[in-house]
Motif scaffolding. Structure first.
Motif, PDB file in Angstrom:
ATOM      1  N   SER A 154      12.280  -6.836  -8.142  1.00 53.78           N
ATOM      2  CA  SER A 154      12.314  -5.476  -7.597  1.00 53.78           C
ATOM      3  C   SER A 154      12.346  -4.417  -8.686  1.00 53.78           C
ATOM      4  CB  SER A 154      13.520  -5.318  -6.665  1.00 53.78           C
ATOM      5  OG  SER A 154      13.434  -6.229  -5.588  1.00 53.78           O
ATOM      6  N   ARG A 155      12.822  -4.770  -9.879  1.00 54.52           N
ATOM      7  CA  ARG A 155      12.781  -3.828 -10.998  1.00 54.52           C
ATOM      8  C   ARG A 155      11.340  -3.597 -11.442  1.00 54.52           C
ATOM      9  NH1 ARG A 155      16.955  -7.750 -13.982  1.00 54.52           N
ATOM     10  NH2 ARG A 155      15.389  -9.142 -13.056  1.00 54.52           N
ATOM     11  N   ARG A 156      10.571  -4.682 -11.458  1.00 55.04           N
ATOM     12  CA  ARG A 156       9.183  -4.594 -11.890  1.00 55.04           C
ATOM     13  C   ARG A 156       8.307  -3.948 -10.810  1.00 55.04           C
ATOM     14  NH1 ARG A 156       8.064  -8.459 -16.235  1.00 55.04           N
ATOM     15  NH2 ARG A 156       5.944  -8.728 -15.417  1.00 55.04           N
ATOM     16  N   VAL A 157       8.651  -4.176  -9.541  1.00 56.59           N
ATOM     17  CA  VAL A 157       7.950  -3.471  -8.464  1.00 56.59           C
ATOM     18  C   VAL A 157       8.134  -1.964  -8.640  1.00 56.59           C
ATOM     19  CG1 VAL A 157       7.923  -3.026  -5.981  1.00 56.59           C
ATOM     20  CG2 VAL A 157       8.068  -5.384  -6.828  1.00 56.59           C
ATOM     21  N   LEU A 158       9.360  -1.535  -8.875  1.00 56.35           N
ATOM     22  CA  LEU A 158       9.644  -0.110  -9.096  1.00 56.35           C
ATOM     23  C   LEU A 158       8.830   0.436 -10.259  1.00 56.35           C
ATOM     24  CD1 LEU A 158      11.329   2.470  -8.552  1.00 56.35           C
ATOM     25  CD2 LEU A 158      13.099   1.497 -10.050  1.00 56.35           C
ATOM     26  N   ALA A 159       8.761  -0.325 -11.341  1.00 61.99           N
ATOM     27  CA  ALA A 159       8.044   0.142 -12.531  1.00 61.99           C
ATOM     28  C   ALA A 159       6.546   0.290 -12.286  1.00 61.99           C
ATOM     29  CB  ALA A 159       8.293  -0.825 -13.691  1.00 61.99           C
ATOM     30  N   ARG A 160       5.996  -0.423 -11.318  1.00 64.15           N
ATOM     31  CA  ARG A 160       4.566  -0.345 -11.016  1.00 64.15           C
ATOM     32  C   ARG A 160       4.202   0.872 -10.161  1.00 64.15           C
ATOM     33  NH1 ARG A 160       1.003  -4.353 -12.014  1.00 64.15           N
ATOM     34  NH2 ARG A 160       1.839  -6.273 -12.929  1.00 64.15           N
ATOM     35  N   LEU A 161       5.159   1.478  -9.518  1.00 62.69           N
ATOM     36  CA  LEU A 161       4.879   2.602  -8.626  1.00 62.69           C
ATOM     37  C   LEU A 161       4.671   3.889  -9.428  1.00 62.69           C
ATOM     38  CD1 LEU A 161       7.518   1.883  -5.843  1.00 62.69           C
ATOM     39  CD2 LEU A 161       5.083   1.262  -5.860  1.00 62.69           C
ATOM     40  N   ARG A 162       3.794   4.752  -8.920  1.00 65.93           N
ATOM     41  CA  ARG A 162       3.557   6.033  -9.565  1.00 65.93           C
ATOM     42  C   ARG A 162       4.832   6.871  -9.569  1.00 65.93           C
ATOM     43  NH1 ARG A 162      -0.845   8.651  -5.980  1.00 65.93           N
ATOM     44  NH2 ARG A 162       0.503   7.650  -4.416  1.00 65.93           N
ATOM     45  N   PRO A 163       5.091   7.615 -10.645  1.00 61.04           N
ATOM     46  CA  PRO A 163       6.303   8.454 -10.681  1.00 61.04           C
ATOM     47  C   PRO A 163       6.412   9.383  -9.478  1.00 61.04           C
ATOM     48  CG  PRO A 163       5.301   8.353 -12.850  1.00 61.04           C
ATOM     49  CD  PRO A 163       4.348   7.672 -11.913  1.00 61.04           C
ATOM     50  N   GLU A 164       5.280   9.919  -9.006  1.00 53.10           N
ATOM     51  CA  GLU A 164       5.343  10.840  -7.874  1.00 53.10           C
ATOM     52  C   GLU A 164       5.696  10.109  -6.574  1.00 53.10           C
ATOM     53  OE1 GLU A 164       0.843  10.410  -8.908  1.00 53.10           O
ATOM     54  OE2 GLU A 164       2.788  10.363  -9.939  1.00 53.10           O
ATOM     55  N   THR A 165       5.302   8.835  -6.471  1.00 46.38           N
ATOM     56  CA  THR A 165       5.682   8.050  -5.303  1.00 46.38           C
ATOM     57  C   THR A 165       7.184   7.812  -5.287  1.00 46.38           C
ATOM     58  OG1 THR A 165       3.532   6.950  -5.176  1.00 46.38           O
ATOM     59  CG2 THR A 165       5.395   5.828  -4.143  1.00 46.38           C
ATOM     60  N   PHE A 240      14.878  -1.048  -3.720  1.00 43.62           N
ATOM     61  CA  PHE A 240      15.748  -1.794  -2.812  1.00 43.62           C
ATOM     62  C   PHE A 240      15.737  -1.110  -1.462  1.00 43.62           C
ATOM     63  CE2 PHE A 240      20.050  -2.888  -1.154  1.00 43.62           C
ATOM     64  CZ  PHE A 240      19.945  -4.269  -1.195  1.00 43.62           C
ATOM     65  N   ASN A 241      14.843  -1.553  -0.585  1.00 43.80           N
ATOM     66  CA  ASN A 241      14.713  -0.923   0.721  1.00 43.80           C
ATOM     67  C   ASN A 241      13.857  -1.800   1.633  1.00 43.80           C
ATOM     68  OD1 ASN A 241      11.749   0.005   0.517  1.00 43.80           O
ATOM     69  ND2 ASN A 241      12.667   0.855  -1.339  1.00 43.80           N
ATOM     70  N   HIS A 242      13.775  -1.386   2.902  1.00 40.42           N
ATOM     71  CA  HIS A 242      12.918  -2.036   3.896  1.00 40.42           C
ATOM     72  C   HIS A 242      11.773  -1.108   4.320  1.00 40.42           C
ATOM     73  CE1 HIS A 242      15.585  -5.450   4.347  1.00 40.42           C
ATOM     74  NE2 HIS A 242      15.028  -5.855   5.475  1.00 40.42           N
ATOM     75  N   ALA A 243      11.386  -0.182   3.458  1.00 42.97           N
ATOM     76  CA  ALA A 243      10.382   0.814   3.843  1.00 42.97           C
ATOM     77  C   ALA A 243       9.088   0.159   4.292  1.00 42.97           C
ATOM     78  CB  ALA A 243      10.122   1.771   2.685  1.00 42.97           C
ATOM     79  N   LEU A 244       8.628  -0.838   3.579  1.00 42.66           N
ATOM     80  CA  LEU A 244       7.395  -1.526   3.952  1.00 42.66           C
ATOM     81  C   LEU A 244       7.655  -2.602   5.001  1.00 42.66           C
ATOM     82  CD1 LEU A 244       4.361  -1.799   3.445  1.00 42.66           C
ATOM     83  CD2 LEU A 244       4.891  -3.435   1.628  1.00 42.66           C
ATOM     84  N   GLU A 287      -0.094   1.327  -1.851  1.00 45.87           N
ATOM     85  CA  GLU A 287       0.463   1.234  -3.201  1.00 45.87           C
ATOM     86  C   GLU A 287       1.664   0.284  -3.242  1.00 45.87           C
ATOM     87  OE1 GLU A 287       2.442   4.159  -6.630  1.00 45.87           O
ATOM     88  OE2 GLU A 287       1.783   4.989  -4.704  1.00 45.87           O
ATOM     89  N   LEU A 288       2.526   0.377  -2.240  1.00 44.19           N
ATOM     90  CA  LEU A 288       3.678  -0.514  -2.175  1.00 44.19           C
ATOM     91  C   LEU A 288       3.219  -1.968  -2.051  1.00 44.19           C
ATOM     92  CD1 LEU A 288       6.106   1.408   0.230  1.00 44.19           C
ATOM     93  CD2 LEU A 288       5.965   1.519  -2.260  1.00 44.19           C
ATOM     94  N   ARG A 289       2.251  -2.205  -1.184  1.00 45.66           N
ATOM     95  CA  ARG A 289       1.742  -3.574  -1.012  1.00 45.66           C
ATOM     96  C   ARG A 289       1.157  -4.108  -2.311  1.00 45.66           C
ATOM     97  NH1 ARG A 289       0.297  -1.328   4.192  1.00 45.66           N
ATOM     98  NH2 ARG A 289       1.584  -2.362   5.786  1.00 45.66           N
ATOM     99  N   ALA A 290       0.420  -3.280  -3.024  1.00 48.08           N
ATOM    100  CA  ALA A 290      -0.202  -3.711  -4.279  1.00 48.08           C
ATOM    101  C   ALA A 290       0.853  -4.025  -5.334  1.00 48.08           C
ATOM    102  CB  ALA A 290      -1.161  -2.635  -4.778  1.00 48.08           C
ATOM    103  N   ALA A 291       1.910  -3.226  -5.397  1.00 49.33           N
ATOM    104  CA  ALA A 291       2.975  -3.469  -6.383  1.00 49.33           C
ATOM    105  C   ALA A 291       3.692  -4.778  -6.091  1.00 49.33           C
ATOM    106  CB  ALA A 291       3.959  -2.299  -6.374  1.00 49.33           C
ATOM    107  N   TYR A 292       4.009  -5.013  -4.817  1.00 51.32           N
ATOM    108  CA  TYR A 292       4.631  -6.287  -4.448  1.00 51.32           C
ATOM    109  C   TYR A 292       3.709  -7.455  -4.779  1.00 51.32           C
ATOM    110  CZ  TYR A 292       8.593  -4.356  -1.733  1.00 51.32           C
ATOM    111  OH  TYR A 292       9.757  -3.751  -1.340  1.00 51.32           O
TER     112      TYR A 292
END
Length: 357
Positions: A154-165, A240-244, A287-292
């Motif tokens: 989940s740390r690496r998933v966060l790092a893959r997301l755009r800062p604006e996201t 750390f969430n259930h957004a997706l 974007e979330l799906r791609a990061a996961y």
């Protein structure tokens, strides 16, 4: 084998441990999970853990998950003993979002979801204000085919997301809307383990959840939670969430379309949005799906495996499978959300959240 020889073999002297148990910080070919392997039959995992808790804690926090393989863990009772060796605080399953059956105290079946459908990556109970720091799995019956438990750091998933996201979610949080609909989703009686509406209302007040009763049988709830949290020990920021996971588009296309046509947005069993109620755009969901997907790793289960997942640092999922397959699960080490502590200090809630039954 005599009892004396059995103990000598299962709980070896320090000088012999290197031969009996190997510890690999990384899974062969990737960073997740770490691997602890018994090299001879009948090595007692509870005994080994008694002398290696600090090492296991370090492995779990660095890698996000640890797989114990080749140890003598034969079923629910052995697994419960392993949980006792890992933690003094094994939890019951409260504020439920998926069907499970209790096998023994603190041990449940994994989510009872149709075998031909996947379960999307998620961090266990991240929608609550009390969640387990760890979720642990045991393979009692390995799948005939498929049925892996994918993992993603989940740390690496966060790092893959755009800062604006990330900034958009951090500013607004995640809104979780749930409808407990008989015959369509979990009933509120099952989710909250009580038959009494007043107990549900009291629990939800303590857990910072808004409650609305719809007619005689339906319960609707809303809660806003952060999308990013910090691990209480390492201090690392983690997605750390259930957004997706709870978003209706994470269901199979035909199921998602059918629910929307039959129920409408307000009555969907699960749906997420930004914390202010604004829908999450399709490009952000993609974007979330791609990061996961980019961070997903998996392995084939073997009978007797135990998988420790550091819940705030790694998400888990489930692939479709051909039966039989029986994976048991247990959770431990509760963490209370900072917003709950703030509410307690402010006097807006009476006591820490806990299951009503």
């Amino acid at each position: 084998m005599s009892e004396q020889n059995r103990v000598a073999r299962t709980i070896p002297r320090r000088g012999r441990e290197r031969n009996l148990v190997d510890v690999r910080p990384d899974w062969p070919g990737g960073p997740l999970p770490a691997l602890v392997r018994a090299n001879v039959p009948d090595v007692d995992l509870t005994g080994w853990l008694a002398g290696h808790r600090d090492e296991v804690d370090e492995l779990a926090r660095r890698a996000g998950a640890v797989l114990f393989r080749g140890f003598a863990v034969a079923g629910a009772d052995d697994f419960r003993a392993v949980m006792a060796a890992l933690s003094g605080d094994v939890l019951s399953y409260g504020e439920r979002s998926s069907p499970r059956s209790q096998v023994t105290e603190g041990v449940y079946t994994s989510t009872e979801h149709p075998a031909d459908q996947p379960i999307v990556l998620h961090n266990e109970q991240s929608y609550t204000v009390n969640w387990p720091l760890r979720i642990v799995f045991h393979c009692e019956v390995e799948p005939a085919a498929g049925g892996r438990t994918p993992l993603a750091d989940s740390r690496r998933v966060l790092a893959r997301l755009r800062p604006e996201t990330v900034a958009g979610f951090e500013r607004r949080g995640v809104l979780y809307r749930r409808n407990y609909l008989p015959g369509i989703s979990l009933s509120w009686q099952t989710a909250f383990q009580t038959e009494r509406r007043e107990e549900v209302e009291a629990y939800c007040a303590r857990a910072l959840i808004d409650v609305e009763w719809v007619g005689d049988r339906q319960l609707r709830t809303r809660q806003v939670r952060p999308a990013v949290r910090r691990h209480p020990v390492t201090g690392e920021r983690t997605w750390f969430n259930h957004a997706l996971f709870f978003h209706v588009t994470s269901l199979p296309d035909d199921v998602s379309a059918g629910l929307r046509a039959a129920l409408g947005e307000e009555d969907l069993p699960y749906q997420t949005a930004y914390g202010d109620g604004t829908p999450i755009p399709d490009d952000v969901l993609a974007e979330l799906r791609a990061a996961y997907a980019a961070e997903t790793r998996s392995f084939a289960w073997q009978r007797g495996d135990v998988l420790l997942v550091e819940n705030m640092l790694a998400a888990h999922a489930r692939d479709p499978f051909t039966p039989p397959r029986r994976i048991l699960t247990a959770m431990s080490d509760p963490v209370a959300a900072p917003e709950l502590a703030e509410a307690l200090r402010a006097g807006t809630v009476a006591a820490p959240a806990g299951g009503p039954a």
